[in-house]
Design a protein around this motif. Structure first.
Motif, PDB file in Angstrom:
ATOM      1  N   ARG A 118       0.824  -1.196   0.000  1.00  0.00           N
ATOM      2  CA  ARG A 118       0.000   0.000   0.000  1.00  0.00           C
ATOM      3  C   ARG A 118       0.867   1.257   0.000  1.00  0.00           C
ATOM      4  NH1 ARG A 118      -5.225   0.064   3.764  1.00  0.00           N
ATOM      5  NH2 ARG A 118      -3.644  -0.078   5.385  1.00  0.00           N
ATOM      6  N   SER A 119       2.136   1.085   0.392  1.00  0.00           N
ATOM      7  CA  SER A 119       3.003   2.250   0.515  1.00  0.00           C
ATOM      8  C   SER A 119       3.581   2.704  -0.823  1.00  0.00           C
ATOM      9  CB  SER A 119       4.160   1.933   1.466  1.00  0.00           C
ATOM     10  OG  SER A 119       3.665   1.511   2.705  1.00  0.00           O
ATOM     11  N   ILE A 120       3.653   1.772  -1.793  1.00  0.00           N
ATOM     12  CA  ILE A 120       4.351   2.104  -3.035  1.00  0.00           C
ATOM     13  C   ILE A 120       3.357   2.591  -4.086  1.00  0.00           C
ATOM     14  CG2 ILE A 120       5.985   1.246  -4.747  1.00  0.00           C
ATOM     15  CD1 ILE A 120       6.493  -1.079  -2.879  1.00  0.00           C
ATOM     16  N   PRO A 121       3.603   3.736  -4.710  1.00  0.00           N
ATOM     17  CA  PRO A 121       2.738   4.168  -5.819  1.00  0.00           C
ATOM     18  C   PRO A 121       2.772   3.129  -6.937  1.00  0.00           C
ATOM     19  CG  PRO A 121       4.235   5.919  -5.157  1.00  0.00           C
ATOM     20  CD  PRO A 121       4.684   4.686  -4.443  1.00  0.00           C
ATOM     21  N   ARG A 122       1.644   2.924  -7.578  1.00  0.00           N
ATOM     22  CA  ARG A 122       1.578   1.865  -8.586  1.00  0.00           C
ATOM     23  C   ARG A 122       2.529   2.104  -9.740  1.00  0.00           C
ATOM     24  NH1 ARG A 122      -4.690  -0.299  -8.706  1.00  0.00           N
ATOM     25  NH2 ARG A 122      -4.393  -1.506  -6.808  1.00  0.00           N
ATOM     26  N   LEU A 125       5.842   1.034  -8.576  1.00  0.00           N
ATOM     27  CA  LEU A 125       5.848  -0.422  -8.399  1.00  0.00           C
ATOM     28  C   LEU A 125       6.007  -1.109  -9.760  1.00  0.00           C
ATOM     29  CD1 LEU A 125       5.470  -2.840  -6.481  1.00  0.00           C
ATOM     30  CD2 LEU A 125       3.033  -2.697  -6.928  1.00  0.00           C
ATOM     31  N   LEU A 126       5.255  -0.629 -10.760  1.00  0.00           N
ATOM     32  CA  LEU A 126       5.334  -1.237 -12.088  1.00  0.00           C
ATOM     33  C   LEU A 126       6.711  -1.017 -12.705  1.00  0.00           C
ATOM     34  CD1 LEU A 126       1.795  -0.414 -13.457  1.00  0.00           C
ATOM     35  CD2 LEU A 126       2.742  -2.655 -12.907  1.00  0.00           C
ATOM     36  N   PHE A 127       7.250   0.171 -12.510  1.00  0.00           N
ATOM     37  CA  PHE A 127       8.605   0.459 -13.004  1.00  0.00           C
ATOM     38  C   PHE A 127       9.610  -0.510 -12.365  1.00  0.00           C
ATOM     39  CE2 PHE A 127      12.658   2.651 -12.428  1.00  0.00           C
ATOM     40  CZ  PHE A 127      12.958   2.982 -13.747  1.00  0.00           C
ATOM     41  N   THR A 128       9.460  -0.699 -11.031  1.00  0.00           N
ATOM     42  CA  THR A 128      10.354  -1.606 -10.306  1.00  0.00           C
ATOM     43  C   THR A 128      10.211  -3.036 -10.829  1.00  0.00           C
ATOM     44  OG1 THR A 128       9.889  -0.233  -8.390  1.00  0.00           O
ATOM     45  CG2 THR A 128      11.115  -2.262  -7.998  1.00  0.00           C
ATOM     46  N   MET A 129       8.975  -3.459 -11.068  1.00  0.00           N
ATOM     47  CA  MET A 129       8.733  -4.827 -11.561  1.00  0.00           C
ATOM     48  C   MET A 129       9.472  -5.065 -12.871  1.00  0.00           C
ATOM     49  SD  MET A 129       7.019  -6.918  -9.807  1.00  0.00           S
ATOM     50  CE  MET A 129       6.664  -6.637  -8.082  1.00  0.00           C
TER      51      MET A 129
END
Lengths: 321, 258
Positions: A118-122, A125-129
Motif C-alpha cells: 500500500r506504501s508504493i505508488p503503482r 511499483l510497475l517500473f520496479t517490476m
C-alpha cells in the motif's frame, strides 16, 4: 399477507366522516428553473460536440478502429484488468483470512504485506517490476533451497534444481504488469475482504460449527458468501480503478496498451485532442460494462437480504418427498 | 452410563470464574431444563457441552465419548479441530437468536449440513428436510428466506436444521427469549413434541410452564454452581434452597406485573 381483508370501509359511506384526500400538492418552482438551466447547458454541450472542429470525429473513430489500438485495449487493458483482479481478489481474501487467524505469524505476514504494497505508488511499483530481473542474473530456479550450501557440507558437486526461468523474461511485459498490479491490488482487497468477513455476525460461524462443519467449510459455505454482500460494491470500485490503472503499464514498459497505442497514432498525425476523446470513449464503454456486471453480482450475493420476496411461498413438495 | 455425563466442569473468562464445578447427568430420552438468573452460567455450560467454549477443568462425556480430548493412559491430548467437528455432528444446537443462514432458503438451510458434512446425496437430504419442515409445520414456506419468516417460524426452521443431522442430543439455548410473546407457543409446541418422541434434550429456559410440564429434571443454577436439581414438582413446586425460592418468586412477580 392475510387474505381476510373483507372489512367494509365506512369512509365512503357517511357524509359526516372525512373521506378520500384530494389536496393540492406542494409546487416546486425551483425545480423548473433548474430544469431550464440544465436544458440550456445540455444544448450548449451538444452544440459543442457537433460543431467544434477540434473533435474531428472521423479521426476519433478511425483511431479507435486501428488494429494495434484494439489489440492494446483487449490485451493491455481488459486482459490485464481481469488477471490482476484475479490475483488481487484471491490474494486479498487469503491475506484477510491470515490477518484474522489466531496464528500471530500469519497475521503479522499479512500486515507487513499490506503495509509494503500500500506504501508504493503503482507507477513506481510497475517500473520496479520491470527492472526486477537484475536481482536474479542466473535466473529463477526451482529446486531445493540452499542446495549449494548443502552440497558443500556433503562434499558433493552439482545442483538440485529442476528447472530455471530467465528472470529477465519473467519480469517483463504483461507478466510483470500483472504481478505488480495484482500484488498491489491484493493489499487493498485484503482490507476490503477483512471488513466483509468481520461484518458477518459471529452467531453464523457458531451455528455452522455446531452443525459439525470444519473451519474451512464454515468460511467457504457460510461466512464468505455473506461477506461478499459487503465485499462486492468496493470491489467493483477497485475493478474500475484497475481498468484505468492499466494505463500505467507503460512504466514496465508494456506498449500493447490502449493509451500508448492511441498516443502513438496521435503523435504520428499531430492530433492529440481527438486521441484523448478516443481513449475516453473506450474507458467509458468498458466501465459501463463493468457496472452492469457489478449489478448482477450484487443481486446474486444480496439473496435473502432485501425486502423483496424473490421466490417465496411456492407450494410444498419441491423436495419430491 | 448416562448419555451426558459432566463432572466438575469449570470455566473462566479472563479470571472471572463462570462455572465452578458443575456435575450433571442426563439419561437417554430425558429432558433437562436449566434454570437460573442471567449470569448464572447456564448458557456457558450448554455451550461447553458441544465445545463452543473450551472447559478449563472437569470432564464432559457424551455417549461415552470424552468431549474435546483423547485420554491415552491418563494423559489428555487435545483433539484436532476436525475431530471436534465430528463430535459436534452428534449434538444439535438451537440458539436464542436462531442464527439461520440468511443467504439460504429454509430448505437450503436444512440441507446444508447433511450434504456438506455427512456427504449425503442432495435427494435424500431434501426428502428428509421436507419431512422435517412438515413436522415443524412449515412445508409451505420451504423456499422462503429467513428474512421473510417470523421469529417463531425461523426458530422452527432452526430446530429442523439441527434435527437434519439426526443428533443424539439436542441443546436449546433460551430458544424463545428473542420471540414476541405470541410466537413463543408455536416453538414450545415443537419442542414438546420432540420430547414426547424421546429426544434427549437440555434446555436453558425461563419458561416455567414448559419446564414444569415437559422436564424430567430441573436444574437450578446460580453463581456458577448447581444449587438444586430434581423433578420439577420439587424444584419448582417446593424449592428447598433460599436462592431458588427467591428466583422463582421474582420470576412470578415479573410474570404478574410485567
Amino acid at each position: 399477507m392475510s387474505t381476510d381483508t373483507t372489512e367494509t370501509r365506512p369512509a365512503d359511506a357517511s357524509p359526516d366522516r372525512p373521506g378520500a384526500i384530494n389536496a393540492v400538492p406542494v409546487r416546486h418552482p425551483g425545480r423548473w428553473v433548474a430544469i431550464a438551466v440544465i436544458v440550456i447547458l445540455a444544448g450548449m454541450l451538444v452544440h459543442l460536440l457537433v460543431t467544434n472542429k477540434a473533435f474531428d470525429w472521423r479521426f476519433v473513430f478511425q483511431a479507435m478502429n486501428q488494429q494495434p489500438v484494439i489489440h492494446g485495449f483487449l490485451k493491455g487493458t481488459l486482459l490485464v484488468t481481469v488477471l490482476s483482479m484475479i490475483v488481487g481478489v484471491g490474494g486479498g481474501v487469503l491475506l484477510a483470512v491470515m490477518r484474522l487467524s489466531d496464528n500471530p505469524i500469519l497475521a503479522g505476514v499479512s500486515w507487513v504485506f499490506t503495509w509494503f504494497f500500500r506504501s508504493i505508488p503503482r507507477y513506481i511499483l510497475l517500473f520496479t517490476m520491470g527492472t526486477l530481473g537484475i536481482l536474479f542474473p542466473q535466473g529463477i530456479a526451482f529446486g531445493i533451497p540452499f542446495d549449494w550450501k548443502i552440497m558443500d557440507w556433503l562434499g558433493m558437486s552439482g545442483d538440485w534444481r529442476f528447472f530455471t526461468l530467465d528472470a529477465n523474461q519473467v519480469f517483463t511485459g504483461i507478466v510483470a504488469g500483472v504481478i505488480g498490479l495484482g500484488l498491489s491490488e491484493a493489499a487493498y482487497m485484503a482490507e476490503i475482504a477483512r471488513a466483509g468477513i468481520m461484518s458477518v455476525d459471529k452467531g453464523q460461524a457458531e451455528a455452522a460449527e455446531a452443525l459439525g462443519m470444519s473451519s474451512g467449510k464454515v468460511m467457504r459455505r457460510v461466512v464468505l458468501p455473506q461477506a461478499m454482500r459487503v465485499i462486492v460494491p468496493p470491489t467493483g470500485n477497485e475493478t474500475i480503478a484497475m481498468l484505468k490503472d492499466t494505463s500505467l503499464l507503460l512504466a514496465v514498459p508494456v506498449i500493447a496498451e490502449l493509451f500508448y497505442q492511441l498516443q502513438s497514432i496521435g503523435s504520428t498525425y499531430y492530433k492529440t485532442f481527438p486521441i484523448a476523446v478516443a481513449a475516453t470513449l473506450y474507458y467509458l464503454a468498458a466501465t459501463s460494462v463493468l457496472m452492469v456486471g457489478q449489478y448482477f453480482l450484487e443481486r446474486h450475493f444480496g439473496r435473502g437480504f432485501g425486502t423483496k420476496a424473490p421466490r417465496a411461498a411456492r407450494p410444498a413438495g419441491a423436495g419430491g418427498a | 452410563m448416562p448419555l451426558v455425563h459432566a463432572v466438575n466442569v469449570t470455566k473462566s473468562f479472563h479470571h472471572n470464574e463462570v462455572l465452578k464445578g458443575i456435575d450433571l447427568d442426563v439419561d437417554r430420552g430425558q429432558v433437562v431444563c436449566l434454570l437460573g438468573p442471567s449470569g448464572s452460567g447456564k448458557t456457558t455450560f450448554l455451550r461447553c457441552i458441544n465445545q463452543l467454549e473450551t472447559i478449563d477443568g472437569g470432564r464432559i462425556w457424551v455417549d461415552d465419548e470424552l468431549m474435546g480430548y483423547a485420554d491415552r493412559d491418563g494423559k489428555l491430548y487435545r483433539l484436532k479441530n476436525k475431530e471436534i467437528a465430528a463430535q459436534r455432528r452428534e449434538i444439535g444446537m438451537v440458539f436464542q437468536r436462531f442464527n439461520l443462514f440468511p443467504h439460504k432458503t429454509a430448505l437450503e438451510n436444512i440441507v446444508e449440513a447433511p450434504t456438506q458434512v455427512k456427504r449425503e446425496s442432495k435427494k435424500t437430504a431434501r426428502e428428509r428436510a421436507m419431512k422435517l419442515l412438515d413436522r415443524v409445520g412449515l412445508a409451505d414456506r420451504c423456499n422462503a428466506y429467513p428474512a421473510q419468516l417470523s421469529g417463531g417460524q425461523q426458530q422452527r426452521v432452526a430446530i429442523a436444521r439441527a434435527l437434519a443431522m439426526q443428533p443424539k442430543l439436542m441443546l436449546f439455548d433460551e430458544p424463545t427469549s428473542a420471540l414476541d410473546p405470541e410466537l413463543v407457543g408455536e416453538v414450545l409446541a415443537v419442542m414438546r413434541e420432540l420430547a414426547l418422541e424421546g429426544m434427549t434434550m437440555i434446555v436453558v429456559t425461563h419458561e416455567m410452564s414448559f419446564a414444569r410440564e415437559v422436564a424430567d429434571t430441573v436444574v437450578f443454577m446460580d453463581g456458577g454452581v448447581v444449587v438444586e436439581a430434581g423433578p420439577p414438582k420439587d424444584v419448582i413446586g417446593n424449592p428447598q434452597h433460599s436462592r431458588t425460592q427467591a428466583f422463582l418468586s421474582r420470576l412470578r412477580s415479573e410474570h404478574e406485573h410485567p
